[in-house]
Design a protein around this motif. Sequence first.
Motif, mmCIF file in Angstrom:
data_model
loop_
_atom_site.group_PDB
_atom_site.id
_atom_site.type_symbol
_atom_site.label_atom_id
_atom_site.label_comp_id
_atom_site.label_asym_id
_atom_site.label_seq_id
_atom_site.Cartn_x
_atom_site.Cartn_y
_atom_site.Cartn_z
ATOM 1 N N ALA A 19 -16.443 -12.404 -4.195
ATOM 2 C CA ALA A 19 -17.652 -13.226 -4.168
ATOM 3 C C ALA A 19 -17.685 -14.118 -2.939
ATOM 4 C CB ALA A 19 -17.723 -14.079 -5.434
ATOM 5 N N ARG A 20 -16.530 -14.660 -2.569
ATOM 6 C CA ARG A 20 -16.471 -15.578 -1.431
ATOM 7 C C ARG A 20 -15.067 -15.545 -0.859
ATOM 8 N NH1 ARG A 20 -14.529 -20.441 -0.693
ATOM 9 N NH2 ARG A 20 -14.027 -20.658 -2.904
ATOM 10 N N LEU A 21 -14.955 -15.548 0.452
ATOM 11 C CA LEU A 21 -13.661 -15.532 1.110
ATOM 12 C C LEU A 21 -13.240 -16.951 1.457
ATOM 13 C CD1 LEU A 21 -14.155 -12.511 3.540
ATOM 14 C CD2 LEU A 21 -13.535 -12.511 1.122
ATOM 15 N N GLY A 22 -12.001 -17.289 1.113
ATOM 16 C CA GLY A 22 -11.490 -18.610 1.435
ATOM 17 C C GLY A 22 -10.675 -18.597 2.716
ATOM 18 N N ASP A 23 -10.109 -19.756 3.056
ATOM 19 C CA ASP A 23 -9.320 -19.871 4.285
ATOM 20 C C ASP A 23 -8.113 -18.955 4.261
ATOM 21 O OD1 ASP A 23 -11.082 -21.764 5.189
ATOM 22 O OD2 ASP A 23 -9.880 -23.463 4.493
ATOM 23 N N GLU A 24 -7.550 -18.749 3.057
ATOM 24 C CA GLU A 24 -6.344 -17.936 2.935
ATOM 25 C C GLU A 24 -6.588 -16.507 3.407
ATOM 26 O OE1 GLU A 24 -2.263 -18.090 1.727
ATOM 27 O OE2 GLU A 24 -3.782 -19.646 1.531
ATOM 28 N N ASP A 25 -7.843 -16.058 3.296
ATOM 29 C CA ASP A 25 -8.172 -14.680 3.656
ATOM 30 C C ASP A 25 -7.964 -14.419 5.143
ATOM 31 O OD1 ASP A 25 -10.941 -12.744 4.318
ATOM 32 O OD2 ASP A 25 -9.379 -12.053 2.974
ATOM 33 N N ARG A 26 -7.939 -15.473 5.943
ATOM 34 C CA ARG A 26 -7.804 -15.283 7.389
ATOM 35 C C ARG A 26 -6.356 -15.392 7.859
ATOM 36 N NH1 ARG A 26 -12.694 -18.225 6.981
ATOM 37 N NH2 ARG A 26 -11.676 -20.217 7.278
ATOM 38 N N ARG A 79 -1.078 -13.108 5.626
ATOM 39 C CA ARG A 79 -0.483 -12.755 4.344
ATOM 40 C C ARG A 79 -1.394 -11.860 3.514
ATOM 41 N NH1 ARG A 79 0.572 -15.067 -0.811
ATOM 42 N NH2 ARG A 79 -1.153 -16.500 -0.556
ATOM 43 N N VAL A 80 -2.698 -11.964 3.727
ATOM 44 C CA VAL A 80 -3.681 -11.256 2.914
ATOM 45 C C VAL A 80 -4.312 -10.139 3.728
ATOM 46 C CG1 VAL A 80 -5.863 -11.503 1.655
ATOM 47 C CG2 VAL A 80 -4.130 -13.307 1.540
ATOM 48 N N ARG A 81 -4.486 -8.994 3.112
ATOM 49 C CA ARG A 81 -5.052 -7.837 3.804
ATOM 50 C C ARG A 81 -6.155 -7.197 2.960
ATOM 51 N NH1 ARG A 81 -2.300 -9.582 7.284
ATOM 52 N NH2 ARG A 81 -0.791 -8.520 8.627
ATOM 53 N N TRP A 82 -7.197 -6.748 3.639
ATOM 54 C CA TRP A 82 -8.195 -5.865 3.042
ATOM 55 C C TRP A 82 -7.928 -4.471 3.575
ATOM 56 C CZ3 TRP A 82 -11.217 -7.080 -0.893
ATOM 57 C CH2 TRP A 82 -11.540 -8.431 -1.125
ATOM 58 N N LEU A 83 -7.603 -3.540 2.687
ATOM 59 C CA LEU A 83 -7.231 -2.191 3.089
ATOM 60 C C LEU A 83 -8.090 -1.173 2.358
ATOM 61 C CD1 LEU A 83 -3.343 -2.560 2.784
ATOM 62 C CD2 LEU A 83 -4.730 -2.883 4.836
ATOM 63 N N GLN A 87 -12.898 -1.516 0.223
ATOM 64 C CA GLN A 87 -11.560 -2.024 0.546
ATOM 65 C C GLN A 87 -10.966 -2.736 -0.654
ATOM 66 O OE1 GLN A 87 -12.767 -4.469 3.941
ATOM 67 N NE2 GLN A 87 -11.653 -3.066 5.286
ATOM 68 N N VAL A 88 -9.634 -2.798 -0.667
ATOM 69 C CA VAL A 88 -8.887 -3.433 -1.756
ATOM 70 C C VAL A 88 -8.093 -4.611 -1.190
ATOM 71 C CG1 VAL A 88 -7.069 -3.116 -3.487
ATOM 72 C CG2 VAL A 88 -8.715 -1.294 -3.054
ATOM 73 N N LEU A 89 -8.014 -5.661 -1.978
ATOM 74 C CA LEU A 89 -7.296 -6.871 -1.581
ATOM 75 C C LEU A 89 -5.831 -6.773 -1.983
ATOM 76 C CD1 LEU A 89 -7.533 -9.852 -0.538
ATOM 77 C CD2 LEU A 89 -7.987 -10.490 -2.919
ATOM 78 N N VAL A 90 -4.925 -6.858 -1.003
ATOM 79 C CA VAL A 90 -3.488 -6.902 -1.264
ATOM 80 C C VAL A 90 -2.903 -8.072 -0.476
ATOM 81 C CG1 VAL A 90 -3.404 -4.393 -1.578
ATOM 82 C CG2 VAL A 90 -2.819 -5.379 0.638
ATOM 83 N N PHE A 91 -1.718 -8.513 -0.873
ATOM 84 C CA PHE A 91 -1.103 -9.601 -0.122
ATOM 85 C C PHE A 91 0.399 -9.394 -0.024
ATOM 86 C CE2 PHE A 91 -0.337 -11.138 -4.357
ATOM 87 C CZ PHE A 91 0.777 -11.966 -4.268
ATOM 88 N N LEU A 92 0.962 -9.994 0.987
ATOM 89 C CA LEU A 92 2.389 -9.899 1.252
ATOM 90 C C LEU A 92 3.105 -11.049 0.550
ATOM 91 C CD1 LEU A 92 4.918 -8.914 2.764
ATOM 92 C CD2 LEU A 92 4.186 -10.332 4.695
ATOM 93 N N ASN A 93 3.997 -10.701 -0.357
ATOM 94 C CA ASN A 93 4.845 -11.689 -1.004
ATOM 95 C C ASN A 93 6.141 -11.750 -0.209
ATOM 96 O OD1 ASN A 93 6.685 -13.078 -2.700
ATOM 97 N ND2 ASN A 93 5.495 -12.525 -4.515
ATOM 98 N N ALA A 94 6.197 -12.698 0.730
ATOM 99 C CA ALA A 94 7.346 -12.772 1.635
ATOM 100 C C ALA A 94 8.637 -13.091 0.892
ATOM 101 C CB ALA A 94 7.081 -13.825 2.708
ATOM 102 N N LYS A 95 8.531 -13.872 -0.184
ATOM 103 C CA LYS A 95 9.727 -14.250 -0.941
ATOM 104 C C LYS A 95 10.388 -13.023 -1.547
ATOM 105 C CE LYS A 95 11.240 -17.007 -4.910
ATOM 106 N NZ LYS A 95 10.817 -17.951 -5.995
ATOM 107 N N HIS A 96 9.579 -12.131 -2.117
ATOM 108 C CA HIS A 96 10.120 -10.943 -2.779
ATOM 109 C C HIS A 96 10.073 -9.706 -1.882
ATOM 110 C CE1 HIS A 96 10.413 -13.209 -6.437
ATOM 111 N NE2 HIS A 96 9.117 -13.448 -6.473
ATOM 112 N N LYS A 97 9.594 -9.885 -0.656
ATOM 113 C CA LYS A 97 9.548 -8.801 0.329
ATOM 114 C C LYS A 97 8.825 -7.576 -0.216
ATOM 115 C CE LYS A 97 13.768 -10.354 2.640
ATOM 116 N NZ LYS A 97 15.133 -9.990 3.104
#
Length: 304
Positions: free
Chosen positions: A183-190, A193-197, A77-87
């Motif tokens: 290496a380690r998942l933080g609180d933001e991962d849950r 905004r953040v997706r594993w795809l 899986q790849v880590l992507v995130f939603l940038n709500a400001k820039h849509k």
Amino acid sequence: MDPIGNAIDDRTSCLEYDKVKQRLDRRWDIEKINEQPYNAEDWKDNNDRAVCYDMKSLMMSFGTVTIRDKPGAGGPQVLVFLNAKHKSYQLPKGRRNLHEDPADAALRETLEETGVEVHPLYLGFDTRLVLDSPETVDDVGLVRQNENGTVTAVNRDVVYAMSYDDKKTGAHRHIYFYAPDAARLGDEDRTNRVRWLGFEEARRMLTMRAEREAVAAAQILYARTRGNGDWWDLSRALLEKWKRNEAARRVLTGLPLARAVASDPRKAAILAEAIRKIVPDGGDEAAALALDYLERLGSADGGA
């Protein structure tokens, strides 16, 4: 997931993937300078192609195609995130701090933007990196020196790059992507905004074509490295070496005492000696060596 903007279709995704694969697999013949030196016409062509930037205009960013191979996830899986400001859906990236190593900036930006702590993922691929010394061979995991001037190496350097003129900032953006491992998942991962795809889904969702191509490149290189037992064993060994060195570096550079001696030349010299000796070696001896040098720091009075 509800996309922001227009997700690309499967056909476009396949075409972009094939384009990247063809680029990675293309024949790369480099004329040897000592056999066919540059002439006046060559230099004129180079001058005509040159694009120059001052450092106020040029914005260099460093990002990651972070990969994890989690059991039960159905594949890498790849880590992507939603940038709500820039849509937009993006890969994590950002500018480096003053005097910061580019690779360190990419890892830091990933943690700051997603909450996911990452470490380097060593992949095997052809590169124009220069082997400046025999020690470099050990660091990059050289597989072979190629006749066309490239080397095939299991390494943790940039896997893809992009550039464009950003009309919003007026800057010429150059972005370099590394391919680390989670290496380690933080609180933001849950958060939402953040997706594993999966690789394919990530490529369909990312807003910028160049970032989709970066994912395709990482996907191809990851599959090739995992599929080669010798390469993958070397990749794991190089990662363990990096972890030991990184742990030793953090022991030394993260101490308040290190900051306290910055204005004392003698103490700073002792600390520099410690860093030179401990960081390249790492291992179980790092803590003992650090204590020894810290005792010397504590006893140093700045005199001759």
